[in-house]
Design a protein around this motif. Structure first.
Motif, short mmCIF file in Angstrom:
data_model
loop_
_atom_site.label_atom_id
_atom_site.label_comp_id
_atom_site.label_asym_id
_atom_site.label_seq_id
_atom_site.Cartn_x
_atom_site.Cartn_y
_atom_site.Cartn_z
N ALA A 1 0.81 -1.21 0.00
CA ALA A 1 0.00 0.00 0.00
C ALA A 1 0.85 1.26 0.00
O ALA A 1 0.47 2.27 -0.57
CB ALA A 1 -0.94 -0.01 1.20
N ASN A 2 2.03 1.21 0.65
CA ASN A 2 2.84 2.42 0.73
C ASN A 2 3.57 2.71 -0.58
O ASN A 2 4.27 3.71 -0.69
CB ASN A 2 3.84 2.31 1.88
N LEU A 3 3.41 1.85 -1.59
CA LEU A 3 4.06 2.07 -2.88
C LEU A 3 3.18 2.84 -3.85
O LEU A 3 3.64 3.22 -4.92
CB LEU A 3 4.46 0.73 -3.51
N ILE A 4 1.92 3.06 -3.52
CA ILE A 4 1.04 3.76 -4.45
C ILE A 4 1.45 5.23 -4.55
O ILE A 4 2.02 5.80 -3.63
CB ILE A 4 -0.44 3.65 -4.03
N LYS A 5 1.16 5.80 -5.72
CA LYS A 5 1.48 7.20 -5.95
C LYS A 5 0.21 7.98 -6.29
O LYS A 5 -0.63 7.51 -7.05
CB LYS A 5 2.45 7.33 -7.13
N LEU A 6 0.11 9.17 -5.72
CA LEU A 6 -0.91 10.13 -6.12
C LEU A 6 -0.21 11.28 -6.83
O LEU A 6 0.95 11.57 -6.55
CB LEU A 6 -1.68 10.63 -4.90
N PRO A 7 -0.89 11.96 -7.74
CA PRO A 7 -0.24 13.02 -8.51
C PRO A 7 0.33 14.13 -7.62
O PRO A 7 -0.37 14.67 -6.76
CB PRO A 7 -1.37 13.56 -9.39
N ALA A 8 1.60 14.43 -7.85
CA ALA A 8 2.23 15.54 -7.12
C ALA A 8 1.74 16.87 -7.71
O ALA A 8 1.30 16.93 -8.85
CB ALA A 8 3.75 15.44 -7.24
N ASN A 9 1.81 17.91 -6.91
CA ASN A 9 1.43 19.28 -7.30
C ASN A 9 0.17 19.33 -8.17
O ASN A 9 0.12 20.04 -9.18
CB ASN A 9 2.59 20.02 -7.98
N PHE A 10 -0.84 18.57 -7.77
CA PHE A 10 -2.07 18.45 -8.55
C PHE A 10 -2.72 19.81 -8.78
O PHE A 10 -3.13 20.14 -9.90
CB PHE A 10 -3.04 17.51 -7.82
N GLU A 11 -2.78 20.62 -7.71
CA GLU A 11 -3.50 21.89 -7.79
C GLU A 11 -2.82 22.90 -8.71
O GLU A 11 -3.45 23.88 -9.12
CB GLU A 11 -3.65 22.49 -6.38
N GLU A 12 -1.55 22.67 -9.04
CA GLU A 12 -0.87 23.59 -9.95
C GLU A 12 -1.37 23.45 -11.38
O GLU A 12 -1.21 24.36 -12.19
CB GLU A 12 0.64 23.34 -9.91
N TYR A 13 -1.98 22.31 -11.67
CA TYR A 13 -2.40 22.04 -13.05
C TYR A 13 -3.92 21.90 -13.21
O TYR A 13 -4.45 22.24 -14.26
CB TYR A 13 -1.72 20.76 -13.55
N LEU A 14 -4.59 21.41 -12.17
CA LEU A 14 -6.03 21.20 -12.25
C LEU A 14 -6.71 21.71 -10.99
O LEU A 14 -6.25 21.42 -9.87
CB LEU A 14 -6.35 19.71 -12.44
N THR A 15 -7.79 22.44 -11.16
CA THR A 15 -8.58 22.92 -10.03
C THR A 15 -9.87 22.13 -10.01
O THR A 15 -10.78 22.34 -10.82
CB THR A 15 -8.88 24.42 -10.18
N ILE A 16 -9.95 21.18 -9.07
CA ILE A 16 -11.08 20.25 -9.02
C ILE A 16 -11.53 20.11 -7.57
O ILE A 16 -10.77 19.61 -6.72
CB ILE A 16 -10.71 18.88 -9.62
N GLU A 17 -12.75 20.54 -7.29
CA GLU A 17 -13.22 20.61 -5.91
C GLU A 17 -13.24 19.26 -5.20
O GLU A 17 -12.95 19.18 -4.00
CB GLU A 17 -14.63 21.22 -5.88
N ASN A 18 -13.62 18.20 -5.91
CA ASN A 18 -13.78 16.91 -5.23
C ASN A 18 -12.55 16.02 -5.36
O ASN A 18 -12.61 14.82 -5.09
CB ASN A 18 -15.02 16.18 -5.74
N ALA A 19 -11.41 16.60 -5.75
CA ALA A 19 -10.21 15.78 -5.96
C ALA A 19 -9.77 15.09 -4.66
O ALA A 19 -9.47 13.88 -4.67
CB ALA A 19 -9.08 16.63 -6.51
#
Length: 260
Positions: free
Chosen positions: A2-20
């Motif tokens: 489980a600790n190997l999963i990745k979520l997108p870094a600096n997400f808010e710099e590229y996409l503005t999504i309220e429910n992210a």
């Protein structure tokens, strides 16, 4: 795992999504539960499906990250809740910096076709854009043969078994198992005889089998109500989705009203 999963870094710099954050939290919880149950997944998600209008609200940021919008020269009609949407896919190269930063392999940019669909999308209160679902990619069983039929004999029962394991781990009824196979597997003289053995105890309304446009294997199902989180196994595909699969999923498996 489980600790190997990745979520997108600096997400808010590229996409503005309220429910992210909500979707990422759900995806992380699913990943933790299924990996604890022994299911192996890739660190990066296979894809995200993001609803928006107009499409550039998402496509602009994806392009900055290195995604190729419309990479497979396909668009996928998506009749969600009886409304007409179009899904255009973007692909990210596996050797790109953004992929190393945890960004998805693909993004389905889904937009309403007409005013009725637009009003339906905006009426759900999730924002514009909003992440409809996130999909983890399952690591497929080792392939030791070039014969597609022989591999189908391995990979389809594998996914039938994982569907049961994941359903038990999540505690939610899994969605329909959508099985897209190379056409030559479907045409194999032993296919009709082999299919019931592959499927096991699944009822006919729990799976759908079809040929994969462009070749390869794409086997997928949803794991949370409303189609919020999905898992998929992908081997040798030349396009992001299968049109028949998208139609089935959009019409019967998902909703813009997702019941968190």
């Amino acid at each position: 795992m489980a600790n190997l999963i990745k979520l997108p870094a600096n997400f808010e710099e590229y996409l503005t999504i309220e429910n992210a954050d909500l979707r990422f939290n759900e995806a992380t919880e699913v990943a933790n539960r299924i990996t604890k149950a022994g299911v192996k997944i890739f660190p990066n998600m296979d894809h995200a499906a993001i609803f928006c209008d107009p499409p550039h609200l998402v496509a602009d940021g994806l392009k900055q990250l290195g995604y190729v919008n419309g990479w497979d020269a396909r668009c996928y009609p998506s009749p969600v809740d009886g409304c007409d949407y179009i899904n255009v896919s973007a692909q990210l190269s596996a050797d790109s910096p953004a992929h190393s930063d945890g960004w998805f392999d693909y993004v389905a940019v889904v937009h309403p076709v007409d005013k009725a669909a637009l009003e339906h999308m905006l009426g759900q209160g999730y924002g514009n854009p909003f992440i409809h679902h996130l999909t983890w990619g399952l690591i497929p069983p080792t392939r030791s043969t070039d014969d597609d039929f022989e591999y189908a004999c391995i990979v389809v029962p594998f996914m039938v078994e994982k569907r049961q394991v994941i359903g038990d781990a999540i505690g939610d009824e899994p969605g329909t198992l959508i099985i897209a196979l190379p056409e030559k597997v479907m045409m194999h003289p032993k296919f009709e005889e082999a299919l019931p053995k592959w499927i096991g105890d699944l009822n006919t309304d729990e799976y759908q089998v079809e040929s994969m446009q462009g070749g390869g294997f794409l086997i997928q199902f949803f794991v949370l109500t409303g189609g919020r989180i999905e898992v998929a196994l992908r081997v040798g595909t030349t396009q992001t989705f299968n049109p028949k699969s998208v139609h089935k999923i959009s019409e019967d498996e998902i909703s813009a009203v997702q019941g968190e």
